[in-house]
Design a protein around this motif. Structure first.
Motif, short mmCIF file in Angstrom:
data_model
loop_
_atom_site.label_atom_id
_atom_site.label_comp_id
_atom_site.label_asym_id
_atom_site.label_seq_id
_atom_site.Cartn_x
_atom_site.Cartn_y
_atom_site.Cartn_z
N PRO A 175 9.42 3.50 42.60
CA PRO A 175 9.87 3.06 43.94
C PRO A 175 8.73 2.93 44.94
O PRO A 175 8.70 1.99 45.74
CB PRO A 175 10.86 4.16 44.36
CG PRO A 175 11.31 4.77 43.09
CD PRO A 175 10.13 4.71 42.17
N LEU A 176 7.77 3.85 44.88
CA LEU A 176 6.61 3.77 45.77
C LEU A 176 5.78 2.53 45.47
O LEU A 176 5.34 1.83 46.39
CB LEU A 176 5.75 5.02 45.61
CG LEU A 176 4.44 5.03 46.40
CD1 LEU A 176 4.70 5.09 47.89
CD2 LEU A 176 3.55 6.20 45.98
N LEU A 177 5.58 2.25 44.20
CA LEU A 177 4.78 1.09 43.80
C LEU A 177 5.44 -0.21 44.25
O LEU A 177 4.77 -1.11 44.78
CB LEU A 177 4.58 1.10 42.29
CG LEU A 177 3.74 -0.05 41.69
CD1 LEU A 177 2.35 -0.06 42.29
CD2 LEU A 177 3.68 0.08 40.17
N VAL A 178 6.74 -0.32 44.03
CA VAL A 178 7.47 -1.52 44.45
C VAL A 178 7.37 -1.71 45.96
O VAL A 178 7.10 -2.81 46.47
CB VAL A 178 8.94 -1.44 44.00
CG1 VAL A 178 9.75 -2.58 44.62
CG2 VAL A 178 9.05 -1.47 42.49
N ALA A 179 7.59 -0.62 46.71
CA ALA A 179 7.52 -0.69 48.17
C ALA A 179 6.12 -1.09 48.64
O ALA A 179 5.97 -1.92 49.55
CB ALA A 179 7.92 0.65 48.77
N ALA A 180 5.09 -0.52 48.01
CA ALA A 180 3.71 -0.83 48.41
C ALA A 180 3.37 -2.29 48.12
O ALA A 180 2.71 -2.96 48.93
CB ALA A 180 2.75 0.10 47.68
#
Length: 224
Positions: A175-180
């Motif tokens: 989720p962090l990677l997608v958001a970034a």
């Protein structure tokens, strides 16, 4: 609070001095990141007409994999000569150890990002050097270092820690990677902030969740 801050600073100083003497983690991270960016650059030039839309994904995949190298080394080095046992015996709260290790990991990963991002901006002909992108990078690195330090603590006592760490960390950090990636794309495409501000919020939520979890669970994971 001043005592806790001094203890955190002492752990950060220890990690930085150790890295300056050995240069094992940062050297591996920088070499890996630069080689990955160069290979992506040549591979994408041969396969697609324009690879600028792929720049955010390439940037974050590179930072995540390079950061994982540093995270693995950060905690595994504490197992040598029972250094972790010495930290746990120190007269300080266990959350202080987590905070010190996690902040040191943030510093190392940001140092790599500072070196790699300008190279990528040149090779990919993209305007990565802008405040919005650096904000996303800062938040992403802080969140990833918090989650990574927590999982690396869990994996450090296992024999297959180099395999165990990415297997647990990558799905957790998705989720962090997608958001970034989406937030970085928004700044590069110069979209209105309102269209992707929610994804920056996801990064902030990730930071709060995993830094809080690390503070609460580090003692049990380190002693387990």
């Amino acid at each position: 609070m001043p005592t806790a801050l001094r203890q955190i600073a002492a752990i950060i100083r220890k990690d930085i001095l150790l890295e300056l003497r050995t240069r094992e983690s940062t050297t591996a991270m920088v070499v890996f990141a630069v080689m990955a960016i160069v290979m992506f650059n040549f591979a994408l030039r041969l396969r697609v007409d324009t690879f600028r839309p792929l720049t955010p994904g390439v940037l974050w995949v590179t930072l995540v994999f390079a950061g994982t190298l540093g995270l693995s080394r950060s905690m595994s080095s504490e197992q040598i000569n029972q250094c972790m046992d010495g930290l746990l015996l120190a007269p300080c709260d266990r959350s202080v150890i987590f905070a010190g290790k996690a902040i040191a990991n943030v510093i190392f990963t940001l140092a790599v990002a500072l070196l790699v991002t300008p190279i990528m901006a040149i090779l990919f002909d993209e305007t990565l050097m802008q405040p919005g992108v650096w904000l996303v990078v800062l938040l992403g690195v802080i969140g990833y270092a918090g989650a990574g330090t927590l999982i690396a603590t869990m994996a450090a006592s296992t024999r297959a820690r180099e395999v165990f760490l990415p297997i647990l960390l990558f799905p957790l950090a998705l989720p962090l990677l997608v958001a970034a990636v989406i937030a970085t794309s928004g700044f590069l495409d110069r979209l209105p902030l309102g269209e992707f501000a929610a994804w920056i919020g996801v990064e902030l939520a990730f930071i709060v969740i995993f830094w809080t979890a690390g503070t609460l669970l580090f003692e049990y994971l380190a002693e387990g």
